[in-house]
Design an enzyme around this catalytic site. Structure first.
Site, PDB file in Angstrom:
ATOM      1  N   ASP A   1       0.938  -1.018  -0.038  1.00 60.95           N
ATOM      2  CA  ASP A   1      -0.196  -0.148   0.154  1.00 60.95           C
ATOM      3  C   ASP A   1       1.167   1.005   0.133  1.00 60.95           C
ATOM      4  O   ASP A   1       1.820   1.529   1.359  1.00 60.95           O
ATOM      5  CB  ASP A   1      -1.325  -0.020   1.170  1.00 60.95           C
ATOM      6  CG  ASP A   1      -1.789   0.569   1.206  1.00 60.95           C
ATOM      7  OD1 ASP A   1      -1.735   2.127   0.787  1.00 60.95           O
ATOM      8  OD2 ASP A   1      -2.928   0.544   1.946  1.00 60.95           O
TER       9      ASP A   1
ATOM     10  N   GLY B   1       2.248   2.181  -9.550  1.00 58.86           N
ATOM     11  CA  GLY B   1       0.767   2.760  -8.284  1.00 58.86           C
ATOM     12  C   GLY B   1       0.732   3.918  -8.418  1.00 58.86           C
ATOM     13  O   GLY B   1       0.914   4.437  -8.452  1.00 58.86           O
ATOM     14  N   ALA B   2      -0.936   4.419  -8.381  1.00 57.76           N
ATOM     15  CA  ALA B   2      -1.744   5.209  -8.789  1.00 57.76           C
ATOM     16  C   ALA B   2      -2.624   5.481  -8.889  1.00 57.76           C
ATOM     17  O   ALA B   2      -3.365   4.017  -8.674  1.00 57.76           O
ATOM     18  CB  ALA B   2      -0.970   6.708  -9.887  1.00 57.76           C
TER      19      ALA B   2
ATOM     20  N   TYR C   1      -6.736  12.371  -2.239  1.00 63.17           N
ATOM     21  CA  TYR C   1      -6.804  11.183  -1.543  1.00 63.17           C
ATOM     22  C   TYR C   1      -5.227  10.284  -3.130  1.00 63.17           C
ATOM     23  O   TYR C   1      -3.838   9.923  -2.798  1.00 63.17           O
ATOM     24  CB  TYR C   1      -7.431   9.330  -2.413  1.00 63.17           C
ATOM     25  CG  TYR C   1      -6.743   8.738  -2.183  1.00 63.17           C
ATOM     26  CD1 TYR C   1      -6.420   7.550  -1.232  1.00 63.17           C
ATOM     27  CD2 TYR C   1      -7.061   8.002  -3.646  1.00 63.17           C
ATOM     28  CE1 TYR C   1      -6.237   6.694  -1.708  1.00 63.17           C
ATOM     29  CE2 TYR C   1      -6.651   6.568  -4.009  1.00 63.17           C
ATOM     30  CZ  TYR C   1      -5.894   6.050  -2.665  1.00 63.17           C
ATOM     31  OH  TYR C   1      -5.625   4.541  -2.832  1.00 63.17           O
TER      32      TYR C   1
ATOM     33  N   THR D   1       4.013  11.083 -16.121  1.00 58.33           N
ATOM     34  CA  THR D   1       3.173  10.893 -17.722  1.00 58.33           C
ATOM     35  C   THR D   1       3.501  11.869 -18.505  1.00 58.33           C
ATOM     36  O   THR D   1       3.338  13.175 -17.805  1.00 58.33           O
ATOM     37  CB  THR D   1       1.981  10.914 -16.565  1.00 58.33           C
ATOM     38  OG1 THR D   1       0.696  10.785 -17.629  1.00 58.33           O
ATOM     39  CG2 THR D   1       1.818  12.044 -15.681  1.00 58.33           C
TER      40      THR D   1
ATOM     41  N   GLU E   1       0.625  13.073 -18.477  1.00 59.38           N
ATOM     42  CA  GLU E   1      -0.120  14.676 -18.180  1.00 59.38           C
ATOM     43  C   GLU E   1       1.063  16.010 -17.620  1.00 59.38           C
ATOM     44  O   GLU E   1       0.299  17.228 -17.244  1.00 59.38           O
ATOM     45  CB  GLU E   1      -1.081  14.096 -17.267  1.00 59.38           C
ATOM     46  CG  GLU E   1      -2.140  12.788 -17.681  1.00 59.38           C
ATOM     47  CD  GLU E   1      -2.971  14.255 -18.979  1.00 59.38           C
ATOM     48  OE1 GLU E   1      -3.946  15.141 -17.873  1.00 59.38           O
ATOM     49  OE2 GLU E   1      -3.401  13.598 -19.937  1.00 59.38           O
TER      50      GLU E   1
ATOM     51  N   TYR F   1      -3.827  15.140 -10.311  1.00 55.77           N
ATOM     52  CA  TYR F   1      -3.784  13.624 -11.103  1.00 55.77           C
ATOM     53  C   TYR F   1      -2.032  14.458 -11.660  1.00 55.77           C
ATOM     54  O   TYR F   1      -1.750  13.627 -10.540  1.00 55.77           O
ATOM     55  CB  TYR F   1      -4.004  13.181 -11.813  1.00 55.77           C
ATOM     56  CG  TYR F   1      -3.141  11.869 -12.521  1.00 55.77           C
ATOM     57  CD1 TYR F   1      -3.224  10.932 -11.604  1.00 55.77           C
ATOM     58  CD2 TYR F   1      -2.859  12.221 -14.161  1.00 55.77           C
ATOM     59  CE1 TYR F   1      -2.141   9.999 -12.627  1.00 55.77           C
ATOM     60  CE2 TYR F   1      -1.843  11.236 -14.691  1.00 55.77           C
ATOM     61  CZ  TYR F   1      -1.379  10.191 -13.653  1.00 55.77           C
ATOM     62  OH  TYR F   1      -1.116   9.019 -14.716  1.00 55.77           O
TER      63      TYR F   1
ATOM     64  N   LYS G   1       1.935  13.778  -9.599  1.00 54.86           N
ATOM     65  CA  LYS G   1       2.664  13.365 -10.380  1.00 54.86           C
ATOM     66  C   LYS G   1       3.548  14.618 -10.296  1.00 54.86           C
ATOM     67  O   LYS G   1       5.531  13.456 -10.961  1.00 54.86           O
ATOM     68  CB  LYS G   1       2.507  12.962 -11.968  1.00 54.86           C
ATOM     69  CG  LYS G   1       1.198  11.599 -11.721  1.00 54.86           C
ATOM     70  CD  LYS G   1       2.357  10.593 -12.211  1.00 54.86           C
ATOM     71  CE  LYS G   1       1.275   9.274 -12.001  1.00 54.86           C
ATOM     72  NZ  LYS G   1       2.634   8.098 -12.218  1.00 54.86           N
TER      73      LYS G   1
ATOM     74  N   HIS H   1      -0.550   5.239 -23.085  1.00 56.05           N
ATOM     75  CA  HIS H   1      -0.553   3.010 -24.136  1.00 56.05           C
ATOM     76  C   HIS H   1      -1.493   2.786 -23.437  1.00 56.05           C
ATOM     77  O   HIS H   1      -1.864   2.654 -22.273  1.00 56.05           O
ATOM     78  CB  HIS H   1       0.275   3.007 -23.040  1.00 56.05           C
ATOM     79  CG  HIS H   1       1.090   2.875 -21.628  1.00 56.05           C
ATOM     80  ND1 HIS H   1       1.229   4.439 -21.555  1.00 56.05           N
ATOM     81  CD2 HIS H   1       1.163   2.333 -20.847  1.00 56.05           C
ATOM     82  CE1 HIS H   1       1.595   4.154 -20.033  1.00 56.05           C
ATOM     83  NE2 HIS H   1       1.138   3.572 -19.700  1.00 56.05           N
TER      84      HIS H   1
ATOM     85  N   ARG I   1      -6.484  -1.891 -20.809  1.00 52.89           N
ATOM     86  CA  ARG I   1      -7.046  -1.006 -20.324  1.00 52.89           C
ATOM     87  C   ARG I   1      -8.699  -0.821 -19.462  1.00 52.89           C
ATOM     88  O   ARG I   1      -9.502  -2.286 -19.664  1.00 52.89           O
ATOM     89  CB  ARG I   1      -7.291   0.179 -21.528  1.00 52.89           C
ATOM     90  CG  ARG I   1      -7.617   1.001 -21.326  1.00 52.89           C
ATOM     91  CD  ARG I   1      -6.211   2.114 -19.896  1.00 52.89           C
ATOM     92  NE  ARG I   1      -5.732   3.059 -21.087  1.00 52.89           N
ATOM     93  CZ  ARG I   1      -4.951   4.208 -19.803  1.00 52.89           C
ATOM     94  NH1 ARG I   1      -4.868   4.033 -19.050  1.00 52.89           N
ATOM     95  NH2 ARG I   1      -4.931   5.079 -20.420  1.00 52.89           N
TER      96      ARG I   1
HETATM   97  N1  GDD Z   1     -12.194   8.732 -19.787  1.00 55.68           N
HETATM   98  C1  GDD Z   1     -12.520   9.239 -20.961  1.00 55.68           C
HETATM   99  N2  GDD Z   1     -13.876   9.308 -21.015  1.00 55.68           N
HETATM  100  N3  GDD Z   1     -12.076  10.418 -21.564  1.00 55.68           N
HETATM  101  C2  GDD Z   1     -13.183  10.877 -22.367  1.00 55.68           C
HETATM  102  C3  GDD Z   1     -14.102  10.537 -22.956  1.00 55.68           C
HETATM  103  C4  GDD Z   1     -15.143   9.949 -21.461  1.00 55.68           C
HETATM  104  O1  GDD Z   1     -16.240   9.506 -21.893  1.00 55.68           O
HETATM  105  N4  GDD Z   1     -14.628  11.922 -23.569  1.00 55.68           N
HETATM  106  C5  GDD Z   1     -13.780  12.228 -23.772  1.00 55.68           C
HETATM  107  N5  GDD Z   1     -12.349  11.952 -23.039  1.00 55.68           N
HETATM  108  C6  GDD Z   1     -11.281  12.829 -23.928  1.00 55.68           C
HETATM  109  C7  GDD Z   1     -10.327  13.178 -22.289  1.00 55.68           C
HETATM  110  O2  GDD Z   1     -11.111  14.050 -21.990  1.00 55.68           O
HETATM  111  C8  GDD Z   1      -8.863  13.091 -22.557  1.00 55.68           C
HETATM  112  O3  GDD Z   1      -8.778  14.456 -23.251  1.00 55.68           O
HETATM  113  C9  GDD Z   1      -9.007  11.997 -23.270  1.00 55.68           C
HETATM  114  O4  GDD Z   1     -10.136  11.288 -23.542  1.00 55.68           O
HETATM  115  C10 GDD Z   1      -8.100  10.550 -22.826  1.00 55.68           C
HETATM  116  O5  GDD Z   1      -8.695  10.511 -21.757  1.00 55.68           O
HETATM  117  P1  GDD Z   1      -8.418   9.115 -20.914  1.00 55.68           P
HETATM  118  O6  GDD Z   1      -8.378   7.862 -21.940  1.00 55.68           O
HETATM  119  O7  GDD Z   1      -8.881   9.084 -19.454  1.00 55.68           O
HETATM  120  O8  GDD Z   1      -6.368   9.457 -20.477  1.00 55.68           O
HETATM  121  P2  GDD Z   1      -6.148  10.747 -19.933  1.00 55.68           P
HETATM  122  O9  GDD Z   1      -5.248  11.069 -20.928  1.00 55.68           O
HETATM  123  O10 GDD Z   1      -6.685  11.714 -19.620  1.00 55.68           O
HETATM  124  O11 GDD Z   1      -5.203  10.067 -19.402  1.00 55.68           O
HETATM  125  C11 GDD Z   1      -4.611   8.886 -19.441  1.00 55.68           C
HETATM  126  O12 GDD Z   1      -2.710   8.687 -20.022  1.00 55.68           O
HETATM  127  C12 GDD Z   1      -1.946   9.621 -19.198  1.00 55.68           C
HETATM  128  C13 GDD Z   1      -0.772   9.340 -20.042  1.00 55.68           C
HETATM  129  O13 GDD Z   1      -0.569  10.441 -20.821  1.00 55.68           O
HETATM  130  C14 GDD Z   1      -3.769   8.298 -17.777  1.00 55.68           C
HETATM  131  O14 GDD Z   1      -3.806   7.079 -17.935  1.00 55.68           O
HETATM  132  C15 GDD Z   1      -3.434   8.598 -17.126  1.00 55.68           C
HETATM  133  O15 GDD Z   1      -2.644   8.450 -15.844  1.00 55.68           O
HETATM  134  C16 GDD Z   1      -1.647   8.632 -17.782  1.00 55.68           C
HETATM  135  O16 GDD Z   1      -0.774   8.476 -16.945  1.00 55.68           O
END
Ligand code: GDD
Length: 318
Positions: A11, A34-35, A48, A80, A82, A104, A108, A134, A139
């Site tokens: 943890d 872990g995250a 959190y 990341t 991000e 987030y 990070k 990725h 996923r």
């Molecule tokens: N989740 C989600 N759901 N995202 C959506 C949706 C939806 O219904 N519709 C549009 N999106 C858009 C989000 O606003 C974002 O701009 C993009 O799709 C990608 O969202 P996510 O797949 O949730 O990933 P993320 O880019 O925010 O973050 C992921 O990638 C990062 C690496 O760059 C996560 O895995 C992070 O933990 C990781 O650090």
């Protein structure tokens, strides 16, 4: 039978647990993946996330130091893309300044710098992999790529009518997780500890990801309308196995999925990884989409068979 894999209870919010585990295992390498990793959810539980994603990394580094394992244990920190948030440069490399846009990403950012600091202060082999998005069939269901491939599979098989998404304009540099874990491993096998961007160098809109996923299974869509009224409508179906037809609305927008602050565009420059690690991705976006679509269609077909034989499964996530 030879045992080559052991699971322990761990943890990241519990220092004594982390210290005891590292003392017991005496690891050569630690990969801190872990995250709480969902960007949108981090707006609802920022404290959190700071504790787990930020201070959790410090707990690992500090455990290595307390146990005097600095010269034995190498540590990889899952940083990341991000971190680039409101991007200051296109494409983003190891030299691009950070501008985090979510609790987030802010957590990070602490983890990134504490990793660099422990490397410089205590000569630890501590590295950041700045990985762009990725994905794979494994996923989580709430990330957009998987939400799309699962949602399309359900629509094709008649399990639901349409998919609700948020910001279709967002652009991401999506790669296959298989390629990215190889990069993580390579980062820890080098002679010197350094930080690396891992990315494909290609960026694609969420809108286009969904269009290509539909196209792969023989369904063409067109987008109509703008903003919250944008919809994807089926224009052609080439496979009569599917339960969709021309004119069906298959994607709609729900404002619940918009984030208070968004990351609009990510595209990585992985020149350093290519040159120093000899790494480059073996899969492109179409390979990834095919892999995910095939897996999700198979999954839901299996569910249908199980349901028909009396077993029920609940796969409803958003
Ligand atoms: N989740 C989600 N759901 N995202 C959506 C949706 C939806 O219904 N519709 C549009 N999106 C858009 C989000 O606003 C974002 O701009 C993009 O799709 C990608 O969202 P996510 O797949 O949730 O990933 P993320 O880019 O925010 O973050 C992921 O990638 C990062 C690496 O760059 C996560 O895995 C992070 O933990 C990781 O650090």
């Amino acid at each position: 039978m030879e045992k080559n894999f052991t699971l322990h209870y761990g943890d990241l919010t519990d220092s004594t647990n982390i210290i005891r585990l590292i003392q017991q295992i005496q690891p050569d390498e630690i990969y801190n993946l872990g995250a709480m990793s969902h960007v949108h959810v981090s707006f609802d539980e920022p404290e959190y996330v700071a504790n787990t994603d930020g201070i959790g990394t410090l707990r690992l580094l500090e455990a290595i130091r307390i146990l005097k394992l600095e010269q034995k244990t190498r540590i990889y920190q899952a940083s990341t893309s991000e971190l680039y948030g409101k991007v200051q440069e296109i494409p983003q490399s190891e030299k691009t300044p950070f501008y985090p846009r979510s609790p987030y990403a802010v957590a990070k950012m602490y983890a990134y710098w504490i990793t660099v600091n422990y490397r410089e202060a205590y000569n630890m082999f501590a590295c950041n992999g700045i990985l762009f998005n990725h994905e794979s069939p494994l996923r989580g269901e709430t990330f957009v790529s998987r939400k799309i491939t699962r949602g399309i599979s359900e629509v094709l098989l008649g399990l639901k009518k349409n998919i609700y998404l948020g910001n279709l304009n967002a652009k991401r540099d999506w790669g296959h997780a298989k390629d990215y874990v190889e990069a993580m491993y390579l980062i820890l096998q080098q002679d010197t500890a350094e930080d690396y961007v891992i990315a494909t160098g290609v960026t694609t809109e969420v809108r286009e990801f969904a269009r290509r996923a539909f196209k792969y299974v023989g369904v063409s869509i067109d987008y109509e309308g703008t903003g919250l009224n944008e919809k994807a409508i089926v224009t052609q179906v080439e496979n009569d196995e599917w339960k969709v037809k021309k004119g069906d609305i298959v994607i709609e927008i729900d404002k619940r999925y918009f984030r208070p602050t968004e990351v609009d565009l990510l595209i990585g420059d992985a020149t350093k990884a290519r040159t120093k690690l000899g790494w480059s991705p073996k899969h492109n976006l179409d390979d990834l989409i095919q892999n995910m679509m095939d897996a999700d269609i198979k999954l839901f077909k299996k569910d249908i068979l199980l349901n028909q034989s009396g077993f029920t499964q609940n796969r409803q996530f958003e």
